[in-house]
Motif scaffolding. Structure first.
Motif, PDB file in Angstrom:
ATOM      1  N   LEU A 112      -8.320   1.065 -11.425  1.00 12.20           N
ATOM      2  CA  LEU A 112      -7.106   0.498 -10.848  1.00 12.20           C
ATOM      3  C   LEU A 112      -7.475  -0.718 -10.012  1.00 12.20           C
ATOM      4  N   GLU A 113      -6.531  -1.639  -9.900  1.00 11.85           N
ATOM      5  CA  GLU A 113      -6.816  -2.854  -9.129  1.00 11.85           C
ATOM      6  C   GLU A 113      -7.094  -2.531  -7.670  1.00 11.85           C
ATOM      7  N   LYS A 114      -6.290  -1.643  -7.108  1.00 12.74           N
ATOM      8  CA  LYS A 114      -6.483  -1.216  -5.723  1.00 12.74           C
ATOM      9  C   LYS A 114      -5.683   0.062  -5.503  1.00 12.74           C
ATOM     10  N   VAL A 115      -5.902   0.684  -4.356  1.00 13.57           N
ATOM     11  CA  VAL A 115      -5.175   1.887  -3.983  1.00 13.57           C
ATOM     12  C   VAL A 115      -4.446   1.617  -2.671  1.00 13.57           C
ATOM     13  N   VAL A 116      -3.165   1.927  -2.641  1.00  8.33           N
ATOM     14  CA  VAL A 116      -2.374   1.741  -1.425  1.00  8.33           C
ATOM     15  C   VAL A 116      -1.695   3.055  -1.073  1.00  8.33           C
ATOM     16  N   THR A 117      -1.321   3.168   0.188  1.00  9.91           N
ATOM     17  CA  THR A 117      -0.598   4.342   0.672  1.00  9.91           C
ATOM     18  C   THR A 117       0.766   3.911   1.161  1.00  9.91           C
ATOM     19  N   SER A 118       1.772   4.698   0.830  1.00 11.11           N
ATOM     20  CA  SER A 118       3.135   4.443   1.277  1.00 11.11           C
ATOM     21  C   SER A 118       3.467   5.364   2.434  1.00 11.11           C
ATOM     22  N   GLY A 119       3.957   4.793   3.534  1.00  9.30           N
ATOM     23  CA  GLY A 119       4.327   5.610   4.683  1.00  9.30           C
ATOM     24  C   GLY A 119       4.120   4.872   5.987  1.00  9.30           C
ATOM     25  N   ALA A 120       4.700   5.404   7.044  1.00  9.86           N
ATOM     26  CA  ALA A 120       4.586   4.787   8.363  1.00  9.86           C
ATOM     27  C   ALA A 120       3.326   5.293   9.048  1.00  9.86           C
ATOM     28  N   ARG A 121       2.196   4.720   8.642  1.00  9.40           N
ATOM     29  CA  ARG A 121       0.916   5.101   9.222  1.00  9.40           C
ATOM     30  C   ARG A 121      -0.018   3.880   9.165  1.00  9.40           C
ATOM     31  N   PRO A 122      -1.052   3.823   9.984  1.00  8.46           N
ATOM     32  CA  PRO A 122      -1.933   2.657  10.016  1.00  8.46           C
ATOM     33  C   PRO A 122      -2.496   2.303   8.645  1.00  8.46           C
ATOM     34  N   GLY A 123      -2.409   1.027   8.283  1.00 10.02           N
ATOM     35  CA  GLY A 123      -2.955   0.549   7.026  1.00 10.02           C
ATOM     36  C   GLY A 123      -2.098   0.816   5.814  1.00 10.02           C
TER      37      GLY A 123
END
Length: 199
Positions: A51-62
């Motif tokens: 995968l190109e990158k991994v992201v997280t969805s949510g109201a948290r740092p980063g």
């Protein structure tokens, strides 16, 4: 023969923006049976895939915070799509700690071959989702309140493909309550999962 789906940027997405109301504490921070917490485990799992990158969805740092709050998973996906500009996403919830890399690799391959949203049988997550114009339009309308805010409704609208489950086990289990968490068994020490013990 199916025409291959050409993706310029397929990303991994961990949905971790829920309230965890039934658990009574943030599910993303629960200790995982192997090591780390649920969020770290999910991110590590996706990072092993092409995968190109991994992201997280949510109201948290980063993480990518919802542009419109209180809209559930579709609100998170809408925000991720607009923020990243990705063409497609391999999406997992943070509360499925028994997921294996082989299941996600199968979804990724099927999605990139067919170009259609893909999921396993009656389980809408994990999910491979093309973030095309039709998908983005539905996500926008769901966030605005003019379309049904439901993962199932989104998948029906997009003509998603249900893939048969080939492997046994409870890898698709969600951990939603303290009782679920207490009953969580250690995932099988399979070669597919061994990388998580080495990171």
């Amino acid at each position: 023969m199916a025409r291959a789906f050409v993706s310029k940027s397929t990303i991994g997405v961990v949905l971790a923006g829920g309230r965890s109301s039934r658990m009574g504490r943030d599910k993303a921070l629960l200790a995982h049976p192997q090591q780390g917490n649920f969020l770290q485990h999910a991110e590590a799992l996706l990072s092993e895939l092409p995968l190109e990158k991994v992201v997280t969805s949510g109201a948290r740092p980063g993480a990518i915070e919802d542009l419109v709050p209180e809209r559930g998973p579709l609100g998170g996906l809408y925000s991720v799509a607009l923020t990243t500009g990705a063409d497609s996403a391999l999406v997992i919830p943070v509360d499925m700690p028994l997921l294996g890399r082989e299941h996600l690799a199968e979804l990724l391959a099927e999605g990139q071959t067919s170009g259609r949203p893909c999921y396993f049988e009656k389980f809408f997550f994990p999910l491979w989702l093309p973030l095309n114009g039709d998908c983005l339009d539905y996500l926008r309308r769901a966030v605005e309140g003019s379309a049904r805010n439901s993962v199932g409704a989104l998948l029906r609208h997009l003509g998603a493909k249900s893939i048969p489950i080939k492997s046994a086990g409870d890898w698709h289990r969600n951990i939603n309550t303290p009782a679920d968490y207490l009953g969580l068994s250690t995932p099988d020490k399979t070669p597919e999962n061994s990388f998580l013990r080495d990171h």
